[in-house]
Design a protein around this motif. Structure first.
Motif, PDB file in Angstrom:
ATOM      1  N   ASP A  66      60.013  29.863 -92.796  1.00 57.00           N
ATOM      2  CA  ASP A  66      58.697  29.944 -92.172  1.00 57.00           C
ATOM      3  C   ASP A  66      58.860  30.446 -90.742  1.00 57.00           C
ATOM      4  O   ASP A  66      59.974  30.782 -90.313  1.00 57.00           O
ATOM      5  CB  ASP A  66      57.965  28.598 -92.228  1.00 57.00           C
ATOM      6  CG  ASP A  66      58.614  27.489 -91.415  1.00 57.00           C
ATOM      7  OD1 ASP A  66      59.504  27.763 -90.581  1.00 57.00           O
ATOM      8  OD2 ASP A  66      58.217  26.324 -91.603  1.00 57.00           O
ATOM      9  N   ASP A  67      57.761  30.532 -90.000  1.00 57.56           N
ATOM     10  CA  ASP A  67      57.804  31.062 -88.637  1.00 57.56           C
ATOM     11  C   ASP A  67      58.632  30.214 -87.683  1.00 57.56           C
ATOM     12  O   ASP A  67      59.049  30.686 -86.631  1.00 57.56           O
ATOM     13  CB  ASP A  67      56.384  31.203 -88.078  1.00 57.56           C
ATOM     14  CG  ASP A  67      55.592  32.272 -88.808  1.00 57.56           C
ATOM     15  OD1 ASP A  67      56.223  33.185 -89.391  1.00 57.56           O
ATOM     16  OD2 ASP A  67      54.354  32.191 -88.808  1.00 57.56           O
ATOM     17  N   ASN A  68      58.898  28.964 -88.048  1.00 59.00           N
ATOM     18  CA  ASN A  68      59.687  28.065 -87.203  1.00 59.00           C
ATOM     19  C   ASN A  68      61.164  28.031 -87.586  1.00 59.00           C
ATOM     20  O   ASN A  68      61.936  27.273 -87.020  1.00 59.00           O
ATOM     21  CB  ASN A  68      59.114  26.649 -87.253  1.00 59.00           C
ATOM     22  CG  ASN A  68      57.705  26.590 -86.715  1.00 59.00           C
ATOM     23  OD1 ASN A  68      57.401  27.212 -85.703  1.00 59.00           O
ATOM     24  ND2 ASN A  68      56.834  25.856 -87.393  1.00 59.00           N
ATOM     25  N   GLY A  69      61.545  28.829 -88.591  1.00 56.14           N
ATOM     26  CA  GLY A  69      62.940  28.873 -89.007  1.00 56.14           C
ATOM     27  C   GLY A  69      63.314  27.871 -90.077  1.00 56.14           C
ATOM     28  O   GLY A  69      64.473  27.770 -90.461  1.00 56.14           O
ATOM     29  N   ARG A  70      62.335  27.131 -90.587  1.00 57.56           N
ATOM     30  CA  ARG A  70      62.597  26.145 -91.647  1.00 57.56           C
ATOM     31  C   ARG A  70      62.682  26.867 -92.992  1.00 57.56           C
ATOM     32  O   ARG A  70      61.859  27.703 -93.314  1.00 57.56           O
ATOM     33  CB  ARG A  70      61.463  25.108 -91.695  1.00 57.56           C
ATOM     34  CG  ARG A  70      61.668  24.034 -92.757  1.00 57.56           C
ATOM     35  CD  ARG A  70      60.481  23.074 -92.832  1.00 57.56           C
ATOM     36  NE  ARG A  70      59.263  23.721 -93.295  1.00 57.56           N
ATOM     37  CZ  ARG A  70      58.936  23.916 -94.578  1.00 57.56           C
ATOM     38  NH1 ARG A  70      59.759  23.538 -95.539  1.00 57.56           N
ATOM     39  NH2 ARG A  70      57.799  24.497 -94.894  1.00 57.56           N
ATOM     40  N   THR A  71      63.714  26.563 -93.778  1.00 59.50           N
ATOM     41  CA  THR A  71      63.863  27.161 -95.095  1.00 59.50           C
ATOM     42  C   THR A  71      62.778  26.626 -96.015  1.00 59.50           C
ATOM     43  O   THR A  71      62.575  25.415 -96.116  1.00 59.50           O
ATOM     44  CB  THR A  71      65.245  26.834 -95.687  1.00 59.50           C
ATOM     45  OG1 THR A  71      66.263  27.344 -94.808  1.00 59.50           O
ATOM     46  CG2 THR A  71      65.426  27.457 -97.060  1.00 59.50           C
ATOM     47  N   LEU A  72      62.078  27.551 -96.667  1.00 58.61           N
ATOM     48  CA  LEU A  72      61.023  27.153 -97.600  1.00 58.61           C
ATOM     49  C   LEU A  72      61.643  26.590 -98.872  1.00 58.61           C
ATOM     50  O   LEU A  72      62.697  27.047 -99.313  1.00 58.61           O
ATOM     51  CB  LEU A  72      60.153  28.353 -97.964  1.00 58.61           C
ATOM     52  CG  LEU A  72      59.388  29.049 -96.845  1.00 58.61           C
ATOM     53  CD1 LEU A  72      58.589  30.225 -97.412  1.00 58.61           C
ATOM     54  CD2 LEU A  72      58.474  28.092 -96.116  1.00 58.61           C
ATOM     55  N   THR A  90      62.295  42.236 -94.370  1.00 59.14           N
ATOM     56  CA  THR A  90      63.297  41.235 -94.008  1.00 59.14           C
ATOM     57  C   THR A  90      63.386  41.088 -92.489  1.00 59.14           C
ATOM     58  O   THR A  90      64.166  40.296 -91.995  1.00 59.14           O
ATOM     59  CB  THR A  90      64.693  41.601 -94.555  1.00 59.14           C
ATOM     60  OG1 THR A  90      65.082  42.863 -94.015  1.00 59.14           O
ATOM     61  CG2 THR A  90      64.687  41.648 -96.070  1.00 59.14           C
ATOM     62  N   ASN A  91      62.575  41.865 -91.763  1.00 55.43           N
ATOM     63  CA  ASN A  91      62.594  41.836 -90.302  1.00 55.43           C
ATOM     64  C   ASN A  91      61.172  41.691 -89.801  1.00 55.43           C
ATOM     65  O   ASN A  91      60.351  42.592 -89.972  1.00 55.43           O
ATOM     66  CB  ASN A  91      63.222  43.130 -89.770  1.00 55.43           C
ATOM     67  CG  ASN A  91      63.402  43.131 -88.277  1.00 55.43           C
ATOM     68  OD1 ASN A  91      62.506  42.735 -87.526  1.00 55.43           O
ATOM     69  ND2 ASN A  91      64.550  43.587 -87.834  1.00 55.43           N
ATOM     70  N   SER A  92      60.856  40.584 -89.161  1.00 55.05           N
ATOM     71  CA  SER A  92      59.494  40.332 -88.698  1.00 55.05           C
ATOM     72  C   SER A  92      59.090  41.246 -87.544  1.00 55.05           C
ATOM     73  O   SER A  92      57.921  41.314 -87.181  1.00 55.05           O
ATOM     74  CB  SER A  92      59.334  38.866 -88.284  1.00 55.05           C
ATOM     75  OG  SER A  92      60.210  38.566 -87.215  1.00 55.05           O
ATOM     76  N   ASN A  93      60.038  41.978 -86.958  1.00 53.00           N
ATOM     77  CA  ASN A  93      59.741  42.872 -85.843  1.00 53.00           C
ATOM     78  C   ASN A  93      59.461  44.303 -86.282  1.00 53.00           C
ATOM     79  O   ASN A  93      59.334  45.185 -85.437  1.00 53.00           O
ATOM     80  CB  ASN A  93      60.911  42.876 -84.846  1.00 53.00           C
ATOM     81  CG  ASN A  93      61.132  41.520 -84.240  1.00 53.00           C
ATOM     82  OD1 ASN A  93      60.193  40.787 -83.979  1.00 53.00           O
ATOM     83  ND2 ASN A  93      62.384  41.167 -84.027  1.00 53.00           N
ATOM     84  N   CYS A  94      59.359  44.551 -87.570  1.00 52.32           N
ATOM     85  CA  CYS A  94      59.141  45.912 -88.073  1.00 52.32           C
ATOM     86  C   CYS A  94      57.662  46.277 -87.908  1.00 52.32           C
ATOM     87  O   CYS A  94      56.812  45.819 -88.657  1.00 52.32           O
ATOM     88  CB  CYS A  94      59.556  46.022 -89.530  1.00 52.32           C
ATOM     89  SG  CYS A  94      59.391  47.693 -90.183  1.00 52.32           S
ATOM     90  N   VAL A  95      57.394  47.121 -86.941  1.00 59.60           N
ATOM     91  CA  VAL A  95      56.024  47.568 -86.674  1.00 59.60           C
ATOM     92  C   VAL A  95      55.666  48.695 -87.634  1.00 59.60           C
ATOM     93  O   VAL A  95      56.430  49.638 -87.808  1.00 59.60           O
ATOM     94  CB  VAL A  95      55.895  48.054 -85.209  1.00 59.60           C
ATOM     95  CG1 VAL A  95      54.500  48.580 -84.938  1.00 59.60           C
ATOM     96  CG2 VAL A  95      56.265  46.942 -84.252  1.00 59.60           C
ATOM     97  N   GLY A  96      54.528  48.570 -88.285  1.00 61.07           N
ATOM     98  CA  GLY A  96      54.072  49.616 -89.192  1.00 61.07           C
ATOM     99  C   GLY A  96      54.594  49.479 -90.611  1.00 61.07           C
ATOM    100  O   GLY A  96      54.470  50.405 -91.407  1.00 61.07           O
ATOM    101  N   PHE A  97      55.153  48.323 -90.959  1.00 60.23           N
ATOM    102  CA  PHE A  97      55.692  48.103 -92.304  1.00 60.23           C
ATOM    103  C   PHE A  97      54.578  48.244 -93.340  1.00 60.23           C
ATOM    104  O   PHE A  97      53.487  47.714 -93.176  1.00 60.23           O
ATOM    105  CB  PHE A  97      56.324  46.707 -92.394  1.00 60.23           C
ATOM    106  CG  PHE A  97      56.959  46.430 -93.717  1.00 60.23           C
ATOM    107  CD1 PHE A  97      58.218  46.903 -93.997  1.00 60.23           C
ATOM    108  CD2 PHE A  97      56.297  45.701 -94.687  1.00 60.23           C
ATOM    109  CE1 PHE A  97      58.819  46.654 -95.228  1.00 60.23           C
ATOM    110  CE2 PHE A  97      56.874  45.449 -95.917  1.00 60.23           C
ATOM    111  CZ  PHE A  97      58.141  45.923 -96.182  1.00 60.23           C
ATOM    112  N   ASP A  98      54.851  48.980 -94.425  1.00 61.00           N
ATOM    113  CA  ASP A  98      53.889  49.175 -95.508  1.00 61.00           C
ATOM    114  C   ASP A  98      54.300  48.330 -96.707  1.00 61.00           C
ATOM    115  O   ASP A  98      55.205  48.707 -97.452  1.00 61.00           O
ATOM    116  CB  ASP A  98      53.830  50.649 -95.889  1.00 61.00           C
ATOM    117  CG  ASP A  98      52.934  50.925 -97.088  1.00 61.00           C
ATOM    118  OD1 ASP A  98      52.133  50.045 -97.480  1.00 61.00           O
ATOM    119  OD2 ASP A  98      53.039  52.035 -97.645  1.00 61.00           O
TER     120      ASP A  98
END
Length: 80
Positions: free
Chosen positions: A29-35, A57-65
């Motif tokens: 999740d956004d806090n790093g806790r394994t779902l 796999t990268n939350s910093n990917c701007v423009g991901f489709d």
């Protein structure tokens, strides 16, 4: 000098197929806790209901489709 990098993505259908008889324990999740497996599968089902085919796999990917295009590529400065 610049180079273009592409962030990796995961095909949601393929992920479910590969983890058919195994617990999905690779999502956080956004806090790093394994779902938990149930939480991960619920998140994947939610994304698929929205028509998503891919997950970044990268939350910093701007423009991901997420509908199939994936990462558009990003220019990065090289040290050479």
């Amino acid at each position: 000098m610049k180079r273009t990098i592409h962030h990796m993505s995961v095909n949601l259908e393929g992920l479910l197929r590969n983890y058919k008889r195994r617990k999905i324990n690779i999502m956080e999740d956004d806090n790093g806790r394994t779902l938990s497996d149930a939480e991960a599968r619920a998140e994947i089902a939610k994304l698929q209901a929205l028509g998503h085919k891919l997950m970044s796999t990268n939350s910093n990917c701007v423009g991901f489709d997420p509908f199939g295009g994936g990462c558009p590529g990003h220019e990065e400065e090289t040290t050479k």
